[in-house]
Each structure stands twice: as C-alpha cells, then as structure tokens.
Design a protein around this motif. Structure first.
Motif, PDB file in Angstrom:
ATOM      1  N   ASN A 248       0.802  -1.227   0.000  1.00 43.39           N
ATOM      2  CA  ASN A 248       0.000   0.000   0.000  1.00 43.39           C
ATOM      3  C   ASN A 248       0.835   1.276   0.000  1.00 43.39           C
ATOM      4  N   CYS A 249       2.154   1.111  -0.033  1.00 38.88           N
ATOM      5  CA  CYS A 249       3.026   2.277   0.121  1.00 38.88           C
ATOM      6  C   CYS A 249       3.760   2.573  -1.175  1.00 38.88           C
ATOM      7  N   LYS A 250       3.657   3.826  -1.617  1.00 34.58           N
ATOM      8  CA  LYS A 250       4.223   4.187  -2.909  1.00 34.58           C
ATOM      9  C   LYS A 250       5.719   4.522  -2.842  1.00 34.58           C
ATOM     10  N   HIS A 251       6.168   5.067  -1.707  1.00 35.01           N
ATOM     11  CA  HIS A 251       7.493   5.684  -1.692  1.00 35.01           C
ATOM     12  C   HIS A 251       8.566   4.938  -0.892  1.00 35.01           C
TER      13      HIS A 251
ATOM     14  N   LEU B 122       8.099  12.530   4.062  1.00 34.17           N
ATOM     15  CA  LEU B 122       9.510  12.441   3.676  1.00 34.17           C
ATOM     16  C   LEU B 122       9.726  12.438   2.157  1.00 34.17           C
ATOM     17  N   ARG B 123       8.823  11.776   1.425  1.00 37.36           N
ATOM     18  CA  ARG B 123       9.121  11.544   0.005  1.00 37.36           C
ATOM     19  C   ARG B 123       7.953  11.834  -0.930  1.00 37.36           C
ATOM     20  N   GLY B 124       6.946  12.528  -0.429  1.00 38.15           N
ATOM     21  CA  GLY B 124       5.747  12.774  -1.244  1.00 38.15           C
ATOM     22  C   GLY B 124       6.043  13.569  -2.507  1.00 38.15           C
ATOM     23  N   THR B 125       5.202  13.375  -3.502  1.00 38.90           N
ATOM     24  CA  THR B 125       5.276  14.198  -4.714  1.00 38.90           C
ATOM     25  C   THR B 125       4.780  15.600  -4.353  1.00 38.90           C
TER      26      THR B 125
ATOM     27  N   MET C 299       1.172  19.111  -1.433  1.00 40.59           N
ATOM     28  CA  MET C 299       0.200  20.225  -1.461  1.00 40.59           C
ATOM     29  C   MET C 299      -1.073  19.843  -0.711  1.00 40.59           C
ATOM     30  N   LYS C 300      -1.577  18.629  -0.968  1.00 38.50           N
ATOM     31  CA  LYS C 300      -2.801  18.171  -0.275  1.00 38.50           C
ATOM     32  C   LYS C 300      -2.572  18.109   1.229  1.00 38.50           C
ATOM     33  N   TYR C 301      -1.418  17.558   1.610  1.00 37.87           N
ATOM     34  CA  TYR C 301      -1.093  17.414   3.026  1.00 37.87           C
ATOM     35  C   TYR C 301      -0.983  18.789   3.695  1.00 37.87           C
ATOM     36  N   CYS C 302      -0.213  19.712   3.092  1.00 38.06           N
ATOM     37  CA  CYS C 302      -0.027  21.042   3.689  1.00 38.06           C
ATOM     38  C   CYS C 302      -1.347  21.795   3.776  1.00 38.06           C
TER      39      CYS C 302
END
Length: 212
Positions: free
Chosen positions: A16-19, A98-101, A106-109
């Motif tokens: 389930n983890c992309k990064h 740590l490694r998001g696109t 942007m969504k997180y912030c």
C-alpha cells in the motif's frame, strides 16, 4: 510481535506504500514499535503514538517548534481520528512527509493549514498561523497590525478567484507558480537536513538497527 506477524504486516504495508521499499517499511515498523514500547500486545488498547509522543518526535527529530502546526501534523497522520497514530498511519504519513510528490505535499499542507476542515484557508486561519509561527519580536508597533497586513499581501498573491479565502485550487495554483509558498503559513514538512539524517539513521542494515 513474532516474525511471521511482522512479515505479514511488512508485506501489506509495502503493497500500500508508494514511496518506501520493503526493507524501508520494515525499518519504519521496527522504529514504530520501539517508540510505542511494550504496551503494544495488551488487548483492547489502541496501539499507537499518542499526541504527546508524536509531537515529541516532530520536535526532537525534525526540529519543529510550532505547537499549532505540530498539532495539525498529528491530525494529518491520524486519519481515523482515534487520538493515536497506528502503524499503517505512521508508514503512509511518513511516505508523504519524507518523500511525497508535490501533489501529495500540497494536499497534506493544505489540510494542515485548513484549521477547521471546511475546505478553505480563511483570513482568520492565516492570521492565527502567521501570528503563531512568526518570531515574537519586541516592537512599539502593534504586531497584530503587521500580521493583518501580511495576510492581505498573502491573499493578494494567492487568492486567484478573489473571494477573500483560499480554496485548494487557489493554493495549488499559487504553489505551482512559486513552490516556496508550499509552507506559506508555517513549517509542516521536514527540512532537507533533518530528512536526510532521519533516513540515514533509520534505514540502516537491520543488524545495526538496535544501536539507535
């Protein structure tokens, strides 16, 4: 946790983890259980990092000092709102942290800055966050006035549809034009140095892991 259970958990979370790769996920699971301590096997208990433990990690590991922002980061990780960050929330949260696109960050912030969760960053929310994150400097002028001016300048720069508040669309457009605006209302992502140090410390050979 026995080896078989750990293996199954690692496989599920890696899928389930992309990064993160499988080894990195396993390191983060180990770290999680080291941080949570020995209470994890007690039945009926929520297994996870509570608000204080999580804020302590943000402060000690990533150098964060802003209480309001740290509280919002905790809420961003704690997706099911049960007051604890569980192991899957820990992995998926760190994946973006740590490694998001750019899109993920942007969504997180935006979620961190949208204090009341209504889908907009209002003038009042901007005022609270900027007042909270700016250094308190002794001055004869009313600091609130300076912050109000800063809010107006920020709106002028970012409020593309001129409705007096920031939607995600406004925020996204502004950040794509100027990526420094990603953390316009407070530092809610790790600085590159903290990020590198954390990864170097955690993603070691598993035989060295116990030295942390």
């Amino acid at each position: 946790m026995n080896r078989k259970k750990l293996q199954k958990l690692t496989d599920t979370l890696t899928k389930n983890c992309k990064h993160f790769n499988k080894f990195e996920v396993q390191c983060l699971i180990n770290l999680f259980y080291n941080l949570v301590g020995d209470v994890t096997e007690r039945q009926g208990m929520v297994t996870g990092l509570d608000r204080n433990a999580f804020r302590n990690i943000l402060h000690m590991t990533f150098g964060m000092t802003d209480d309001m922002i740290m509280d919002r980061v905790f809420r961003g990780f704690d997706k099911d709102n049960d007051g604890c960050v569980n192991v899957s929330e820990w992995i998926s949260g760190l994946s973006v942290f740590l490694r998001g696109t750019l899109e993920e960050k942007m969504k997180y912030c935006f979620e961190v800055f949208d204090l009341n969760g209504d889908g907009f960053i209002s003038k009042e929310e901007m005022f609270h966050m900027l007042k909270n994150s700016l250094l308190k400097q002794p001055s004869e002028e009313d600091p609130d006035e300076g912050i109000k001016d800063l809010v107006e300048i920020t709106l002028k720069k970012m409020d593309h549809d001129h409705d007096g508040k920031l939607s995600f669309s406004d925020y996204e457009q502004a950040v794509r034009e100027e990526t420094l605006l990603l953390e316009a209302f407070g530092p809610c992502l790790p600085d590159p140095k903290s990020e590198m140090e954390f990864e170097a410390q955690v993603f070691k050979d598993p035989n060295e892991f116990n030295d942390i």
